[in-house]
Design a protein around this motif. Structure first.
Motif, PDB file in Angstrom:
ATOM      1  N   TYR A 280      50.129  36.254  46.554  1.00 15.03           N
ATOM      2  CA  TYR A 280      49.739  37.465  46.528  1.00 15.03           C
ATOM      3  C   TYR A 280      49.939  38.127  45.154  1.00 15.03           C
ATOM      4  N   ASP A 281      48.945  38.902  44.662  1.00 21.02           N
ATOM      5  CA  ASP A 281      48.757  39.509  43.412  1.00 21.02           C
ATOM      6  C   ASP A 281      47.765  38.934  42.409  1.00 21.02           C
ATOM      7  N   ASP A 282      47.247  37.548  42.803  1.00 20.70           N
ATOM      8  CA  ASP A 282      46.243  36.929  42.054  1.00 20.70           C
ATOM      9  C   ASP A 282      46.604  36.840  40.697  1.00 20.70           C
ATOM     10  N   GLN A 283      47.789  36.547  40.255  1.00 19.79           N
ATOM     11  CA  GLN A 283      48.058  36.394  38.748  1.00 19.79           C
ATOM     12  C   GLN A 283      47.486  34.975  38.214  1.00 19.79           C
ATOM     13  N   ARG A 284      47.369  34.915  36.936  1.00 23.24           N
ATOM     14  CA  ARG A 284      46.623  33.889  36.052  1.00 23.24           C
ATOM     15  C   ARG A 284      46.924  32.419  36.705  1.00 23.24           C
ATOM     16  N   ILE A 285      48.297  32.500  37.025  1.00 23.58           N
ATOM     17  CA  ILE A 285      48.795  31.202  37.574  1.00 23.58           C
ATOM     18  C   ILE A 285      47.839  30.441  38.718  1.00 23.58           C
ATOM     19  N   ALA A 286      47.502  31.563  39.535  1.00 25.57           N
ATOM     20  CA  ALA A 286      46.987  31.117  40.793  1.00 25.57           C
ATOM     21  C   ALA A 286      45.625  30.239  40.542  1.00 25.57           C
ATOM     22  N   GLU A 287      44.989  30.300  39.435  1.00 28.33           N
ATOM     23  CA  GLU A 287      43.928  29.467  38.922  1.00 28.33           C
ATOM     24  C   GLU A 287      44.553  28.112  38.500  1.00 28.33           C
ATOM     25  N   GLN A 288      45.672  28.000  37.850  1.00 22.48           N
ATOM     26  CA  GLN A 288      46.156  26.866  37.431  1.00 22.48           C
ATOM     27  C   GLN A 288      47.033  25.796  38.237  1.00 22.48           C
ATOM     28  N   LEU A 289      47.399  26.627  39.415  1.00 22.99           N
ATOM     29  CA  LEU A 289      48.156  25.537  40.075  1.00 22.99           C
ATOM     30  C   LEU A 289      47.278  24.587  40.918  1.00 22.99           C
ATOM     31  N   MET A 290      47.773  23.290  41.155  1.00 24.07           N
ATOM     32  CA  MET A 290      47.157  22.187  41.836  1.00 24.07           C
ATOM     33  C   MET A 290      47.676  21.947  43.177  1.00 24.07           C
ATOM     34  N   PRO A 291      46.928  22.177  44.404  1.00 23.70           N
ATOM     35  CA  PRO A 291      45.479  22.750  44.470  1.00 23.70           C
ATOM     36  C   PRO A 291      45.660  24.475  43.884  1.00 23.70           C
ATOM     37  N   LYS A 292      44.424  25.009  43.502  1.00 25.72           N
ATOM     38  CA  LYS A 292      44.242  26.333  43.250  1.00 25.72           C
ATOM     39  C   LYS A 292      44.844  27.390  44.441  1.00 25.72           C
ATOM     40  N   LEU A 293      45.378  28.331  43.863  1.00 19.58           N
ATOM     41  CA  LEU A 293      46.026  29.062  45.077  1.00 19.58           C
ATOM     42  C   LEU A 293      45.205  30.166  45.667  1.00 19.58           C
ATOM     43  N   THR A 294      45.150  30.357  47.206  1.00 17.86           N
ATOM     44  CA  THR A 294      44.501  31.515  47.494  1.00 17.86           C
ATOM     45  C   THR A 294      45.459  32.827  47.351  1.00 17.86           C
ATOM     46  N   SER A 295      44.763  33.657  46.977  1.00 19.64           N
ATOM     47  CA  SER A 295      45.768  34.997  46.708  1.00 19.64           C
ATOM     48  C   SER A 295      44.944  36.285  46.951  1.00 19.64           C
ATOM     49  N   VAL A 296      45.441  37.437  47.054  1.00 18.42           N
ATOM     50  CA  VAL A 296      44.898  38.678  47.232  1.00 18.42           C
ATOM     51  C   VAL A 296      45.013  39.442  45.839  1.00 18.42           C
ATOM     52  N   GLN A 297      44.007  39.935  45.157  1.00 18.98           N
ATOM     53  CA  GLN A 297      44.034  40.774  44.021  1.00 18.98           C
ATOM     54  C   GLN A 297      44.858  42.055  44.421  1.00 18.98           C
ATOM     55  N   LEU A 298      45.500  42.798  43.392  1.00 22.73           N
ATOM     56  CA  LEU A 298      45.942  43.915  43.458  1.00 22.73           C
ATOM     57  C   LEU A 298      44.841  44.927  42.600  1.00 22.73           C
ATOM     58  N   PRO A 299      44.675  45.982  43.269  1.00 18.86           N
ATOM     59  CA  PRO A 299      43.580  46.702  42.791  1.00 18.86           C
ATOM     60  C   PRO A 299      43.746  47.703  41.482  1.00 18.86           C
ATOM     61  N   TYR A 300      44.707  46.971  40.488  1.00 19.93           N
ATOM     62  CA  TYR A 300      45.310  47.980  39.518  1.00 19.93           C
ATOM     63  C   TYR A 300      43.879  48.280  38.463  1.00 19.93           C
ATOM     64  N   THR A 301      42.988  47.461  38.476  1.00 18.18           N
ATOM     65  CA  THR A 301      42.007  47.682  37.244  1.00 18.18           C
ATOM     66  C   THR A 301      41.225  48.908  37.793  1.00 18.18           C
ATOM     67  N   GLU A 302      40.891  49.084  38.763  1.00 15.86           N
ATOM     68  CA  GLU A 302      40.329  50.167  39.574  1.00 15.86           C
ATOM     69  C   GLU A 302      41.044  51.273  39.751  1.00 15.86           C
ATOM     70  N   LEU A 303      42.494  51.442  40.015  1.00 13.73           N
ATOM     71  CA  LEU A 303      43.372  52.263  40.151  1.00 13.73           C
ATOM     72  C   LEU A 303      43.674  52.863  38.648  1.00 13.73           C
ATOM     73  N   GLY A 304      43.972  52.246  37.892  1.00 14.21           N
ATOM     74  CA  GLY A 304      43.862  52.789  36.422  1.00 14.21           C
ATOM     75  C   GLY A 304      42.970  53.672  35.904  1.00 14.21           C
ATOM     76  N   ARG A 305      41.594  53.286  36.170  1.00 18.11           N
ATOM     77  CA  ARG A 305      40.465  53.668  35.883  1.00 18.11           C
ATOM     78  C   ARG A 305      40.227  55.407  36.634  1.00 18.11           C
ATOM     79  N   MET A 306      40.828  55.174  37.752  1.00 12.14           N
ATOM     80  CA  MET A 306      40.535  56.205  38.513  1.00 12.14           C
ATOM     81  C   MET A 306      41.545  57.322  38.274  1.00 12.14           C
ATOM     82  N   ALA A 307      42.622  57.036  37.960  1.00 11.18           N
ATOM     83  CA  ALA A 307      43.709  57.875  37.565  1.00 11.18           C
ATOM     84  C   ALA A 307      43.219  58.709  36.239  1.00 11.18           C
ATOM     85  N   VAL A 308      42.932  58.183  35.434  1.00 14.88           N
ATOM     86  CA  VAL A 308      42.442  58.610  34.042  1.00 14.88           C
ATOM     87  C   VAL A 308      41.146  59.415  34.202  1.00 14.88           C
TER      88      VAL A 308
END
Length: 335
Positions: A280-308
């Motif tokens: 959960y939260d799709d951190q950078r380590i998700a792509e680096q684990l073996m096997p690569k980890l299924t995860s869900v992104q937190l939409p902080y990118t969009e939320l930060g943009r929308m607040a401003v």
């Protein structure tokens, strides 16, 4: 029609004959480093010619309007950093400075910061936290006439206060449904701290997915931890030594899955052949684990943009945004 590749700063640097760092400084309007006008013009012209979309307008620092983010602690690396990055970019697009203040959960310090902001050309304030949590907004209510919005924090006693939040319930629902669609029927859930509302929202989403699929909820498959790797390691051993083993484990953060992966490896249980694992939260380590980890992104990118964006547009209506992230399916849940 062939899809065009996204233009990057490396592409601009190669075309303009400069370093990627130089391109970054120019496109972010850095004034602390001395660069020639010719170099600045060449980089901006190259970016325009290649169709780069984030070319800033010239900014005047003196007397410039600003938007302030007042945050209760600064994470070293956390998905919430994405919210700060996008908030900064949105401020630049609106010709506004973004300033960030860390008040360390000291309300008196936050109030002093707000009083100072009132003496400057501040367009608005974003009160934020890297952890989704409830706050006592009465401590900030009526403390300023400046527009104020909440990012990743909330107080249900103040329904007229605009808030921008991730939807932990919907995100956990997505993860658990995916595991069910992959054939899992006994899904363990390793939670974070019990005091956090986000932990309970994720648990509720997990339970709802089971109920929708007609799978009985087994309380023995849910273990509360405090996010530590050793506790996740122990929790994994605990659920795997039950008489009826789980066929999937849903961890409440990608960081926690490190302890889970280690425990499963020690028990010679293979992911995903023997058990599915999702984070959960799709951190950078998700792509680096073996096997690569299924995860869900937190939409902080969009939320930060929308607040401003909300503050820059001078909205007068109350806005409540609760946004789900995107499920990133990787090898840990595909047999």
């Amino acid at each position: 029609m062939e899809k065009k590749n996204k233009i990057t700063m490396n592409d601009i640097a190669r075309e303009a004959g400069v370093s990627q760092a130089t391109v970054s400084l120019i496109l972010n309007n850095a004034q602390s480093i001395k660069l020639s006008d010719e170099t600045r013009s060449r980089v901006i012209n190259t970016a325009q010619r290649l169709g780069y979309k984030k070319i800033p307008s010239p900014h005047k620092v003196e007397g410039q309007e600003e938007i302030a983010i007042i945050i209760n602690s600064m994470p070293s690396y956390d998905p919430f950093v994405d919210a700060l990055s996008q908030a900064r970019d949105e401020a630049w697009r609106n010709d506004v400075l973004l300033t960030i203040y860390d008040y360390g959960d000291d309300v008196d310090l936050a109030l002093r910061i707000i009083r100072q902001l009132e003496q400057r050309r501040c367009a608005g304030i974003v009160l934020a936290s890297p952890i989704t949590r409830g706050i006592d907004f009465s401590l900030f209510d009526h403390c300023t006439t400046l527009p104020l919005v909440l990012l990743n924090v909330y107080d249900h006693a103040y329904p007229l206060q605009s808030t921008f939040l991730p939807d932990d319930y919907a995100n956990a629902l997505q993860v658990t449904r995916h595991l069910i669609h992959q054939g899992a029927r006994r899904i363990a859930h390793i939670m974070g701290d019990d005091w956090m509302d986000a932990s309970h929202h994720r648990l509720a989403g997990y339970k709802a997915a089971l109920e929708h699929a007609g799978i009985p909820f087994d309380d023995a498959l849910v273990i509360k931890t405090n996010w530590r790797l050793d506790e996740t390691h122990q929790a994994t051993y605990q659920v795997m030594h039950r008489a009826s083993r789980p066929d999937a484990i849903f961890c409440s953060s990608d960081w926690m899955t490190l302890g889970c992966y280690q425990a499963l490896a020690e028990m010679e249980v293979k992911v995903p052949q023997d058990i599915l694992v999702a984070g959960y939260d799709d951190q950078r380590i998700a792509e680096q684990l073996m096997p690569k980890l299924t995860s869900v992104q937190l939409p902080y990118t969009e939320l930060g943009r929308m607040a401003v964006e909300y503050l820059c547009q001078g909205e007068c209506t109350t806005t409540h945004v609760r946004m789900a992230g995107k499920l990133q399916i990787r090898g840990s849940t595909i047999r």
